[in-house]
Write a protein that holds these residues in place. Structure first.
Motif, PDB file in Angstrom:
ATOM      1  N   TRP A  83      -1.521  -7.840   9.309  1.00 13.56           N
ATOM      2  CA  TRP A  83      -1.421  -9.236   8.897  1.00 13.56           C
ATOM      3  C   TRP A  83       0.036  -9.642   8.665  1.00 13.56           C
ATOM      4  CZ3 TRP A  83      -5.712  -8.555   4.685  1.00 13.56           C
ATOM      5  CH2 TRP A  83      -6.961  -8.497   5.309  1.00 13.56           C
ATOM      6  N   LEU A  84       0.879  -8.678   8.290  1.00 14.75           N
ATOM      7  CA  LEU A  84       2.284  -8.975   7.983  1.00 14.75           C
ATOM      8  C   LEU A  84       3.228  -8.752   9.160  1.00 14.75           C
ATOM      9  CD1 LEU A  84       2.428  -7.413   4.418  1.00 14.75           C
ATOM     10  CD2 LEU A  84       2.577  -9.841   5.003  1.00 14.75           C
ATOM     11  N   ALA A  85       2.698  -8.356  10.304  1.00 12.51           N
ATOM     12  CA  ALA A  85       3.546  -8.092  11.468  1.00 12.51           C
ATOM     13  C   ALA A  85       4.419  -9.306  11.769  1.00 12.51           C
ATOM     14  CB  ALA A  85       2.682  -7.750  12.680  1.00 12.51           C
ATOM     15  N   GLY A  86       5.716  -9.075  11.878  1.00 13.66           N
ATOM     16  CA  GLY A  86       6.664 -10.137  12.177  1.00 13.66           C
ATOM     17  C   GLY A  86       7.167 -10.887  10.955  1.00 13.66           C
ATOM     18  N   ALA A  87       6.588 -10.645   9.794  1.00 18.98           N
ATOM     19  CA  ALA A  87       7.047 -11.305   8.559  1.00 18.98           C
ATOM     20  C   ALA A  87       8.208 -10.513   7.969  1.00 18.98           C
ATOM     21  CB  ALA A  87       5.907 -11.390   7.553  1.00 18.98           C
ATOM     22  N   GLU A  88       8.942 -11.133   7.098  1.00 17.94           N
ATOM     23  CA  GLU A  88      10.076 -10.475   6.452  1.00 17.94           C
ATOM     24  C   GLU A  88       9.666  -9.773   5.160  1.00 17.94           C
ATOM     25  OE1 GLU A  88      13.451 -13.049   6.051  1.00 17.94           O
ATOM     26  OE2 GLU A  88      13.056 -13.974   7.977  1.00 17.94           O
ATOM     27  N   VAL A  89       8.404  -9.405   5.065  1.00 23.65           N
ATOM     28  CA  VAL A  89       7.890  -8.722   3.883  1.00 23.65           C
ATOM     29  C   VAL A  89       7.957  -7.219   4.134  1.00 23.65           C
ATOM     30  CG1 VAL A  89       5.867  -8.378   2.418  1.00 23.65           C
ATOM     31  CG2 VAL A  89       6.384 -10.649   3.328  1.00 23.65           C
ATOM     32  N   ARG A  90       8.551  -6.515   3.186  1.00 21.32           N
ATOM     33  CA  ARG A  90       8.680  -5.057   3.277  1.00 21.32           C
ATOM     34  C   ARG A  90       7.563  -4.420   2.459  1.00 21.32           C
ATOM     35  NH1 ARG A  90      11.303  -1.422  -0.030  1.00 21.32           N
ATOM     36  NH2 ARG A  90      12.246  -3.116  -1.221  1.00 21.32           N
ATOM     37  N   THR A  91       6.928  -3.401   3.020  1.00 23.78           N
ATOM     38  CA  THR A  91       5.868  -2.689   2.303  1.00 23.78           C
ATOM     39  C   THR A  91       6.399  -1.363   1.782  1.00 23.78           C
ATOM     40  OG1 THR A  91       5.029  -1.622   4.300  1.00 23.78           O
ATOM     41  CG2 THR A  91       4.037  -3.733   3.689  1.00 23.78           C
ATOM     42  N   GLU A  92       5.858  -0.937   0.667  1.00 24.17           N
ATOM     43  CA  GLU A  92       6.242   0.333   0.055  1.00 24.17           C
ATOM     44  C   GLU A  92       4.979   0.973  -0.508  1.00 24.17           C
ATOM     45  OE1 GLU A  92       8.831   1.862  -3.806  1.00 24.17           O
ATOM     46  OE2 GLU A  92       8.689  -0.268  -3.391  1.00 24.17           O
ATOM     47  N   THR A  93       4.835   2.272  -0.296  1.00 28.66           N
ATOM     48  CA  THR A  93       3.728   3.014  -0.884  1.00 28.66           C
ATOM     49  C   THR A  93       4.206   3.631  -2.194  1.00 28.66           C
ATOM     50  OG1 THR A  93       2.862   3.524   1.307  1.00 28.66           O
ATOM     51  CG2 THR A  93       2.066   4.873  -0.496  1.00 28.66           C
ATOM     52  N   THR A  94       3.373   3.538  -3.218  1.00 23.95           N
ATOM     53  CA  THR A  94       3.703   4.097  -4.524  1.00 23.95           C
ATOM     54  C   THR A  94       2.603   5.070  -4.937  1.00 23.95           C
ATOM     55  OG1 THR A  94       2.551   2.346  -5.721  1.00 23.95           O
ATOM     56  CG2 THR A  94       4.884   1.981  -5.233  1.00 23.95           C
ATOM     57  N   ASN A  95       2.867   5.830  -5.971  1.00 30.35           N
ATOM     58  CA  ASN A  95       1.851   6.689  -6.576  1.00 30.35           C
ATOM     59  C   ASN A  95       1.614   6.213  -7.997  1.00 30.35           C
ATOM     60  OD1 ASN A  95       1.170   8.584  -4.542  1.00 30.35           O
ATOM     61  ND2 ASN A  95       3.192   9.464  -4.785  1.00 30.35           N
ATOM     62  N   THR A  96       0.346   6.143  -8.366  1.00 32.75           N
ATOM     63  CA  THR A  96      -0.052   5.705  -9.694  1.00 32.75           C
ATOM     64  C   THR A  96      -0.926   6.779 -10.310  1.00 32.75           C
ATOM     65  OG1 THR A  96      -0.056   3.408  -8.967  1.00 32.75           O
ATOM     66  CG2 THR A  96      -1.297   3.907 -10.964  1.00 32.75           C
ATOM     67  N   SER A  97      -0.701   7.077 -11.573  1.00 34.53           N
ATOM     68  CA  SER A  97      -1.546   8.012 -12.283  1.00 34.53           C
ATOM     69  C   SER A  97      -2.765   7.256 -12.784  1.00 34.53           C
ATOM     70  CB  SER A  97      -0.782   8.635 -13.453  1.00 34.53           C
ATOM     71  OG  SER A  97      -1.607   9.569 -14.115  1.00 34.53           O
ATOM     72  N   LEU A  98      -3.935   7.743 -12.435  1.00 31.67           N
ATOM     73  CA  LEU A  98      -5.185   7.090 -12.799  1.00 31.67           C
ATOM     74  C   LEU A  98      -6.005   8.067 -13.629  1.00 31.67           C
ATOM     75  CD1 LEU A  98      -6.941   4.516 -12.312  1.00 31.67           C
ATOM     76  CD2 LEU A  98      -7.917   5.720 -10.377  1.00 31.67           C
ATOM     77  N   VAL A  99      -6.446   7.636 -14.787  1.00 34.12           N
ATOM     78  CA  VAL A  99      -7.309   8.459 -15.632  1.00 34.12           C
ATOM     79  C   VAL A  99      -8.737   8.018 -15.362  1.00 34.12           C
ATOM     80  CG1 VAL A  99      -7.943   9.097 -17.986  1.00 34.12           C
ATOM     81  CG2 VAL A  99      -5.539   8.720 -17.396  1.00 34.12           C
ATOM     82  N   GLU A 100      -9.563   8.943 -14.953  1.00 32.56           N
ATOM     83  CA  GLU A 100     -10.952   8.639 -14.622  1.00 32.56           C
ATOM     84  C   GLU A 100     -11.844   9.246 -15.685  1.00 32.56           C
ATOM     85  OE1 GLU A 100     -13.806   6.845 -13.599  1.00 32.56           O
ATOM     86  OE2 GLU A 100     -12.117   6.460 -12.295  1.00 32.56           O
ATOM     87  N   PHE A 101     -12.419   8.399 -16.534  1.00 29.28           N
ATOM     88  CA  PHE A 101     -13.201   8.858 -17.669  1.00 29.28           C
ATOM     89  C   PHE A 101     -14.561   9.415 -17.269  1.00 29.28           C
ATOM     90  CE2 PHE A 101     -10.179   5.838 -19.466  1.00 29.28           C
ATOM     91  CZ  PHE A 101      -9.577   6.667 -20.397  1.00 29.28           C
ATOM     92  N   LEU A 102     -15.068   9.070 -16.098  1.00 28.30           N
ATOM     93  CA  LEU A 102     -16.370   9.595 -15.666  1.00 28.30           C
ATOM     94  C   LEU A 102     -16.304  11.053 -15.252  1.00 28.30           C
ATOM     95  CD1 LEU A 102     -17.796   6.589 -13.626  1.00 28.30           C
ATOM     96  CD2 LEU A 102     -18.436   7.345 -15.914  1.00 28.30           C
ATOM     97  N   ILE A 103     -15.108  11.569 -15.023  1.00 31.64           N
ATOM     98  CA  ILE A 103     -14.965  12.981 -14.655  1.00 31.64           C
ATOM     99  C   ILE A 103     -14.193  13.737 -15.728  1.00 31.64           C
ATOM    100  CG2 ILE A 103     -15.253  12.668 -12.168  1.00 31.64           C
ATOM    101  CD1 ILE A 103     -12.216  12.762 -11.885  1.00 31.64           C
ATOM    102  N   GLY A 104     -14.462  13.384 -16.981  1.00 36.16           N
ATOM    103  CA  GLY A 104     -13.887  14.129 -18.090  1.00 36.16           C
ATOM    104  C   GLY A 104     -12.504  13.692 -18.520  1.00 36.16           C
ATOM    105  N   GLY A 105     -12.078  12.521 -18.151  1.00 38.73           N
ATOM    106  CA  GLY A 105     -10.772  12.029 -18.578  1.00 38.73           C
ATOM    107  C   GLY A 105      -9.606  12.648 -17.840  1.00 38.73           C
ATOM    108  N   SER A 106      -9.859  13.205 -16.676  1.00 40.28           N
ATOM    109  CA  SER A 106      -8.791  13.824 -15.891  1.00 40.28           C
ATOM    110  C   SER A 106      -7.907  12.753 -15.260  1.00 40.28           C
ATOM    111  CB  SER A 106      -9.378  14.688 -14.780  1.00 40.28           C
ATOM    112  OG  SER A 106     -10.145  15.724 -15.336  1.00 40.28           O
TER     113      SER A 106
END
Length: 115
Positions: free
Chosen positions: A4-27
């Motif tokens: 959708w952004l092909a040709g636009a001047e928008v730069r994409t970046e991948t990040t990492n986020t720490s996610l706590v999932e309480f349904l699997i014991g708060g890991s």
């Protein structure tokens, strides 16, 4: 999104986020996020939770400027009877969320791009 952004001047970046999932014991574990950059502004797509509130995933889209971070929308994966992504404005609960398609994507990032 990249198609959708092909040709636009928008730069994409991948990040990492720490996610706590309480349904699997708060890991905590690392999940990918996405940031779209245009000039001095960005929209950050941050995973919020998995498997809760009737959905299999939730991502928050926030507008980030030098002075402020403003939640814009929440995207939900497999909400109710739908098998695809849907979205609602941040801070609202919608009985019938909108489909997350190309039109919704450009509505979401409208505050990032110049008017």
């Amino acid at each position: 999104m990249e198609a959708w952004l092909a040709g636009a001047e928008v730069r994409t970046e991948t990040t990492n986020t720490s996610l706590v999932e309480f349904l699997i014991g708060g890991s905590a574990f690392s999940v990918p996020g996405i940031v779209l950059h245009y000039q001095q502004r960005s929209i950050r797509f941050t995973p919020i939770f998995l498997y809760g509130q009737g959905v299999t995933g939730c991502v928050e889209a926030s507008l980030c400027t030098a002075d402020n971070i403003q939640p814009l929308y929440r995207l939900y994966m497999r909400c109710g009877m739908r098998d695809d992504w849907t979205l609602c404005p941040a801070g609202t609960l919608s009985v019938k969320p909108d489909p997350f398609d190309e039109e919704a994507f450009f509505t979401l990032i409208a505050s990032l791009l110049p008017g």
